[in-house]
Scaffold this active site. Structure first.
Site, mmCIF file in Angstrom:
data_model
loop_
_atom_site.group_PDB
_atom_site.id
_atom_site.type_symbol
_atom_site.label_atom_id
_atom_site.label_comp_id
_atom_site.label_asym_id
_atom_site.label_seq_id
_atom_site.Cartn_x
_atom_site.Cartn_y
_atom_site.Cartn_z
ATOM 1 N N ARG A 52 27.816 32.169 44.890
ATOM 2 C CA ARG A 52 27.953 31.027 44.014
ATOM 3 C C ARG A 52 29.298 30.946 43.310
ATOM 4 O O ARG A 52 29.977 29.942 43.355
ATOM 5 C CB ARG A 52 26.909 31.126 42.890
ATOM 6 C CG ARG A 52 26.098 29.935 42.671
ATOM 7 C CD ARG A 52 24.817 30.423 42.091
ATOM 8 N NE ARG A 52 24.563 31.786 42.543
ATOM 9 C CZ ARG A 52 23.935 32.079 43.670
ATOM 10 N NH1 ARG A 52 23.476 31.163 44.429
ATOM 11 N NH2 ARG A 52 23.769 33.335 44.030
ATOM 12 N N THR A 53 29.658 32.030 42.659
ATOM 13 C CA THR A 53 30.829 31.938 41.799
ATOM 14 C C THR A 53 32.079 31.625 42.625
ATOM 15 O O THR A 53 32.870 30.756 42.283
ATOM 16 C CB THR A 53 31.001 33.236 40.984
ATOM 17 O OG1 THR A 53 29.785 33.458 40.280
ATOM 18 C CG2 THR A 53 32.138 33.139 39.999
ATOM 19 N N LYS A 81 43.852 50.278 50.854
ATOM 20 C CA LYS A 81 45.054 51.104 51.078
ATOM 21 C C LYS A 81 45.507 51.772 49.783
ATOM 22 O O LYS A 81 46.502 52.483 49.765
ATOM 23 C CB LYS A 81 46.203 50.229 51.599
ATOM 24 C CG LYS A 81 45.921 49.543 52.911
ATOM 25 C CD LYS A 81 47.156 48.731 53.305
ATOM 26 C CE LYS A 81 46.898 47.894 54.530
ATOM 27 N NZ LYS A 81 47.988 46.924 54.748
ATOM 28 N N ARG A 102 37.031 38.697 40.460
ATOM 29 C CA ARG A 102 35.786 39.440 40.194
ATOM 30 C C ARG A 102 36.017 40.885 40.590
ATOM 31 O O ARG A 102 36.611 41.173 41.624
ATOM 32 C CB ARG A 102 34.632 38.865 41.008
ATOM 33 C CG ARG A 102 33.417 39.757 40.967
ATOM 34 C CD ARG A 102 32.193 39.097 41.498
ATOM 35 N NE ARG A 102 31.729 38.061 40.585
ATOM 36 C CZ ARG A 102 30.538 37.475 40.708
ATOM 37 N NH1 ARG A 102 29.729 37.814 41.685
ATOM 38 N NH2 ARG A 102 30.161 36.558 39.855
ATOM 39 N N HIS A 130 31.163 37.553 31.863
ATOM 40 C CA HIS A 130 31.201 36.571 32.951
ATOM 41 C C HIS A 130 31.376 35.195 32.300
ATOM 42 O O HIS A 130 30.463 34.384 32.265
ATOM 43 C CB HIS A 130 29.886 36.662 33.730
ATOM 44 C CG HIS A 130 29.891 35.958 35.052
ATOM 45 N ND1 HIS A 130 30.875 35.063 35.424
ATOM 46 C CD2 HIS A 130 29.029 36.016 36.094
ATOM 47 C CE1 HIS A 130 30.590 34.615 36.638
ATOM 48 N NE2 HIS A 130 29.488 35.183 37.065
HETATM 49 C C1 NCD Z 1 25.622 36.675 38.311
HETATM 50 C C2 NCD Z 1 26.669 37.755 38.318
HETATM 51 O O1 NCD Z 1 27.418 37.893 39.282
HETATM 52 O O2 NCD Z 1 26.739 38.440 37.309
HETATM 53 N N1 NCD Z 1 25.726 35.801 39.381
HETATM 54 C C3 NCD Z 1 26.567 34.729 39.293
HETATM 55 O O3 NCD Z 1 27.734 34.856 39.048
HETATM 56 N N2 NCD Z 1 26.019 33.524 39.407
HETATM 57 C C4 NCD Z 1 24.260 37.182 38.138
HETATM 58 C C5 NCD Z 1 23.755 38.236 39.077
HETATM 59 O O4 NCD Z 1 24.451 38.672 39.991
HETATM 60 O O5 NCD Z 1 22.606 38.609 38.872
#
Ligand code: NCD
Length: 307
Positions: A52-53, A81, A102, A130
């Site tokens: 999703r993100t 590496k 991320r 997040h």
């Molecule tokens: C969340 C995350 O990555 O923290 N997901 C997201 O970004 N929509 C929640 C999760 O992974 O449970």
């Protein structure tokens, strides 16, 4: 230094209002924004899996007319590496105008931001923060409830490792008369740096309970979360706790007709698919709000206004 977003608190409440107003305007008139990022590039630097993100960031940039490049696992980057995050962001700064990162390690996007010449957006760092999920959650609540104050918000599931919960609490305590109900097994309660240092220190009203049924009728919002398998130290604990909560039709009958169910997704077993068609289940709408708020964020950080 360019402005990066590492925590939801990097925006004041007023700036957040402006961000959400901009997202609302994009929802009303997407055509007005369709070429605002022509010629701009977003780098998605994802050292940890995401559907999703990452797609949400990419969709946001594409819908603004920009382009995207990047990698979606540490294995497919030079991290294998031995390249540091600091060097990777310096390199990405040569190619792109803005980056979303991320990383499984808490603080990695902060390190990146300190070396970057382009804005860095934290797209999730370990169990820490997040912020763009929080902006998504706030826009969803504001759009569907009409306000962010005077709400009783239940957060259920993995409150220990869930970074979405940690970020959302930090953002919500800034609104008047918000009350929290934290629902988790005792092993997955909120970390003390949030419970004691943030909530107790600031006299925020909250309760901690184990049983979801007992508190459901009192909630305006129920924020469900998955048990964060990847952050457990042993498989046995995960297996024991993973199905502790399952929100189903029977439980939804106890809730108010106006209660909204949010979930950052991915869902595992904690929400039964039998409630997906309940109008109170808004987790797929929430995904769409996430794209719009990221469009607003990209425009804000690049300081771009529509003609
Ligand atoms: C969340 C995350 O990555 O923290 N997901 C997201 O970004 N929509 C929640 C999760 O992974 O449970």
């Amino acid at each position: 230094m360019v402005r990066s977003i590492l925590s939801p608190l990097d925006f004041s409440v007023e700036e957040l209002d402006q961000l959400m107003d901009l997202a609302d305007d994009i929802i009303r008139d997407p055509a007005k924004y369709a070429h605002t990022c022509d010629g701009r590039i977003l780098a998605t630097l994802f050292y940890e899996p995401s559907t999703r993100t990452r797609l949400s960031f990419e969709a946001a940039m594409l819908r603004l007319g920009g382009k995207c490049l990047g990698f979606h696992s540490a294995d497919s980057s030079s991290a294998t590496k031995g390249e540091t995050v600091a060097d990777t962001i310096r390199v990405a700064s040569c190619f792109a105008d803005i980056a979303a990162m991320r990383h499984p390690k808490e603080g990695a996007p902060l390190v990146a931001a300190s070396k970057s010449t382009i804005p860095v957006i934290n797209a999730g760092d370990g169990g820490h923060q997040h912020p763009t999920q929080t902006f998504t959650d706030l826009l969803t609540i504001r759009s569907l409830k009409g306000h962010l104050d005077n709400l009783t918000i239940g957060m259920c599931g993995d409150l220990k490792f869930g970074r979405t919960v940690h970020s959302l609490i930090r953002a919500l305590v800034r609104y008047a008369n918000v009350k929290f109900v934290f629902i988790s097994p005792k092993e997955l309660k909120l970390p003390s740096y949030i419970r004691d240092d943030l909530l107790i220190q600031n006299n925020i009203a909250f309760r901690e309970v184990t049983k979801l049924e007992d508190v459901l009728p009192s909630l305006d919002i129920l924020y469900m979360t998955r048990v964060q398998k990847e952050r457990f130290f042993n498989e046995e604990d995960y297996v024991r706790l993973k199905d502790f909560y399952i929100l189903d039709k029977k439980k939804m009958n106890l809730a108010s007709p106006d209660m909204l169910v949010l979930h950052p997704l991915p869902r595992v077993n904690e929400i039964s698919t039998e409630i997906d068609d309940d109008p109170r289940a808004v987790y797929f709408k929430q995904v769409k709000y996430g794209m719009y708020v990221r469009m607003a964020l990209i425009l804000t950080l690049l300081n771009i206004k529509p003609e």
